[in-house]
Design a protein around this motif. Structure first.
Motif, short mmCIF file in Angstrom:
data_model
loop_
_atom_site.label_atom_id
_atom_site.label_comp_id
_atom_site.label_asym_id
_atom_site.label_seq_id
_atom_site.Cartn_x
_atom_site.Cartn_y
_atom_site.Cartn_z
N MET A 153 9.55 15.11 0.20
CA MET A 153 8.37 16.02 0.23
C MET A 153 7.87 16.36 -1.05
O MET A 153 8.54 16.36 -2.06
N LEU A 154 6.53 16.65 -1.32
CA LEU A 154 5.94 17.38 -2.10
C LEU A 154 5.91 18.68 -2.08
O LEU A 154 5.32 19.38 -1.15
N CYS A 155 6.34 19.59 -2.86
CA CYS A 155 6.44 20.98 -2.97
C CYS A 155 5.76 21.58 -3.69
O CYS A 155 5.55 21.43 -5.11
N ILE A 213 3.33 5.74 -3.08
CA ILE A 213 4.33 6.58 -3.42
C ILE A 213 4.52 6.63 -4.87
O ILE A 213 4.76 7.90 -5.43
N GLU A 214 4.12 5.46 -5.69
CA GLU A 214 3.99 5.66 -7.17
C GLU A 214 2.88 6.53 -7.53
O GLU A 214 3.07 7.38 -8.59
N ALA A 246 0.93 -1.19 -0.02
CA ALA A 246 -0.10 0.11 -0.09
C ALA A 246 1.02 1.24 0.04
O ALA A 246 0.46 2.37 -0.91
N GLN A 247 2.09 1.26 0.65
CA GLN A 247 2.95 2.57 0.79
C GLN A 247 3.37 2.52 -0.57
O GLN A 247 3.60 3.62 -0.96
N HIS A 248 3.79 1.66 -1.20
CA HIS A 248 4.49 1.62 -2.44
C HIS A 248 3.60 2.09 -3.58
O HIS A 248 4.11 3.00 -4.46
N LEU A 297 2.00 9.36 -5.89
CA LEU A 297 2.47 10.75 -5.66
C LEU A 297 3.52 11.10 -6.86
O LEU A 297 3.77 12.27 -7.08
N ARG A 298 4.15 10.14 -7.24
CA ARG A 298 5.41 10.43 -8.32
C ARG A 298 4.63 10.49 -9.61
O ARG A 298 5.00 11.67 -10.35
N GLU A 299 3.61 9.89 -10.06
CA GLU A 299 2.77 10.28 -11.20
C GLU A 299 2.33 11.51 -11.30
O GLU A 299 2.10 12.16 -12.02
N THR A 300 1.73 12.04 -9.92
CA THR A 300 1.18 13.29 -9.89
C THR A 300 2.06 14.26 -9.89
O THR A 300 1.93 15.42 -10.65
N ALA A 301 3.28 14.19 -9.31
CA ALA A 301 4.41 15.09 -9.50
C ALA A 301 4.73 15.29 -10.88
O ALA A 301 5.32 16.33 -11.31
N ALA A 302 4.93 14.17 -11.49
CA ALA A 302 5.42 14.22 -12.82
C ALA A 302 4.20 14.96 -13.89
O ALA A 302 4.79 15.52 -14.87
N ALA A 303 3.09 14.76 -13.70
CA ALA A 303 2.15 15.26 -14.36
C ALA A 303 1.88 16.70 -14.07
O ALA A 303 1.23 17.53 -14.98
N ASN A 304 2.10 17.40 -13.16
CA ASN A 304 1.87 18.47 -12.68
C ASN A 304 3.15 19.34 -12.74
O ASN A 304 3.76 19.23 -11.81
#
Length: 56
Positions: free
Chosen positions: A47-49, A23-24, A18-20, A26-33
């Motif tokens: 952290m997400l900035c 994290i995946e 679930a943690q993995h 969050l990484r996709e969100t970071a890459a998309a935005n």
């Protein structure tokens, strides 16, 4: 005793999965935005900035 150990292991693996997945996502969100990026701190926390605001 053995069934308790197996149950503990299954729960631990489930939580790690679930943690993995989180994290995946969050990484996709970071890459998309473009306004969101991953920031590393000196103590290795990620952290997400958002602009100048960091979210733990």
């Amino acid at each position: 005793m053995l069934s308790e150990a197996a149950e503990f292991k299954a729960l631990a693996v489930s939580r790690l999965a679930a943690q993995h997945a989180e994290i995946e996502q969050l990484r996709e969100t970071a890459a998309a935005n473009a306004r969101v990026k991953l920031c590393r701190t000196s103590d290795s926390f990620v952290m997400l900035c958002f602009g100048s605001v960091a979210v733990l």
